[in-house]
Design a protein around this motif. Structure first.
Motif, PDB file in Angstrom:
ATOM      1  N   GLN A 156      -2.223  11.468   7.813  1.00  0.00           N
ATOM      2  CA  GLN A 156      -2.485  10.590   6.684  1.00  0.00           C
ATOM      3  C   GLN A 156      -3.652  11.125   5.877  1.00  0.00           C
ATOM      4  N   ARG A 164      -4.505   9.677   2.545  1.00  0.00           N
ATOM      5  CA  ARG A 164      -5.147   8.637   1.763  1.00  0.00           C
ATOM      6  C   ARG A 164      -4.157   7.492   1.595  1.00  0.00           C
ATOM      7  N   GLU A 165      -4.643   6.298   1.235  1.00  0.00           N
ATOM      8  CA  GLU A 165      -3.746   5.212   0.860  1.00  0.00           C
ATOM      9  C   GLU A 165      -4.291   4.508  -0.371  1.00  0.00           C
ATOM     10  N   LEU A 218       0.986  11.217   3.075  1.00  0.00           N
ATOM     11  CA  LEU A 218       0.978  12.026   4.290  1.00  0.00           C
ATOM     12  C   LEU A 218       1.149  13.501   3.948  1.00  0.00           C
ATOM     13  N   ARG A 243       0.842  -1.186   0.000  1.00  0.00           N
ATOM     14  CA  ARG A 243       0.000   0.000   0.000  1.00  0.00           C
ATOM     15  C   ARG A 243       0.884   1.244   0.000  1.00  0.00           C
ATOM     16  N   GLU A 244       0.429   2.273  -0.673  1.00  0.00           N
ATOM     17  CA  GLU A 244       1.133   3.551  -0.693  1.00  0.00           C
ATOM     18  C   GLU A 244       0.334   4.544   0.143  1.00  0.00           C
ATOM     19  N   VAL A 245       0.932   5.026   1.237  1.00  0.00           N
ATOM     20  CA  VAL A 245       0.266   5.944   2.156  1.00  0.00           C
ATOM     21  C   VAL A 245       0.744   7.363   1.870  1.00  0.00           C
TER      22      VAL A 245
END
Length: 216
Positions: free
Chosen positions: A32, A34-35, A25, A21-23
């Motif tokens: 945070q 979105r992911e 920030l 997953r790509e978080v």
């Protein structure tokens, strides 16, 4: 790190299901935003407070950062495709069986801003690995050495017994490891512009403006 945001790739703990997953920030606060699903060697390639372009398991997609809504999505076929960024676009292999396919028959050029896509069909196919894009030329490293193709998919030159090390930022030069030397090569013609000892390649990290930066 991008303008206003930071992207962090997260892998699931061992034994747990789910992919990378790509978080995203907020750079100022760490909050945070979105992911998104990401490929093992993918993730965010362009990002800001408004949109995020992510290399996912089977597609490159542009998302609205605030809502996660897909603005555009371009399929990349099978998982494990190799990709490189150049001049506001991402180039992704379209081999049908991943980056390690014996012959790579085409490369997709996808505009990072608009999602406009152009399929570059490689005449005769390229062997080995999609290694770099320099000066608009596509470089492949394989058993035959380094093969270069132009933006129309036509073969331009070959450097036997060599492999791509990296490309110079903002210049039309690519650096190849060949025997006991590191060669600086013109991306358009294959002409050797410079020659250094192979020991330089071991610490070479980045080249820009004619200056090589090494981590020793």
């Amino acid at each position: 790190a991008f303008a206003g945001v930071v992207a962090a790739g997260l892998e699931p703990p061992a034994g747990q299901s789910g992919g990378r997953r790509e978080v995203i920030l907020a750079a100022a606060t760490g909050r945070q935003l979105r992911e998104f699903p990401a490929a093992p060697y993918g993730g965010a390639v362009a990002a800001g407070p408004g949109t995020v372009v992510v290399v996912g398991p089977r597609a490159v997609a542009d998302y609205a950062t605030a809502t996660g809504r897909i603005l555009w999505r371009r399929s990349t076929g099978g998982s494990g495709q190799a990709w490189h960024l150049y001049n506001g676009a991402i180039y992704v292999t379209d081999s049908g069986s991943g980056a390690a396919a014996a012959r790579i028959t085409a490369v997709r050029r996808i505009d990072l801003r608009t999602g406009a896509e152009h399929l570059i069909r490689l005449a005769g196919g390229a062997s080995g690995t999609f290694s770099e894009v320099a000066g608009g030329y596509l470089m492949f490293s394989g058993p035959a050495g380094v093969q270069a193709y132009d933006s129309q998919g036509r073969p331009r030159w070959n450097q036997p017994g060599a492999a791509v090390e990296l490309a110079a930022s903002g210049q039309d030069t690519v650096y190849l490891v060949s025997g006991s030397h590191l060669l600086g090569v013109d991306a358009a013609t294959g002409a050797v512009l410079s020659r250094s000892a192979i020991s330089v390649a071991a610490s070479l990290y980045w080249v820009t403006g004619g200056i090589a930066v090494g981590l020793d």
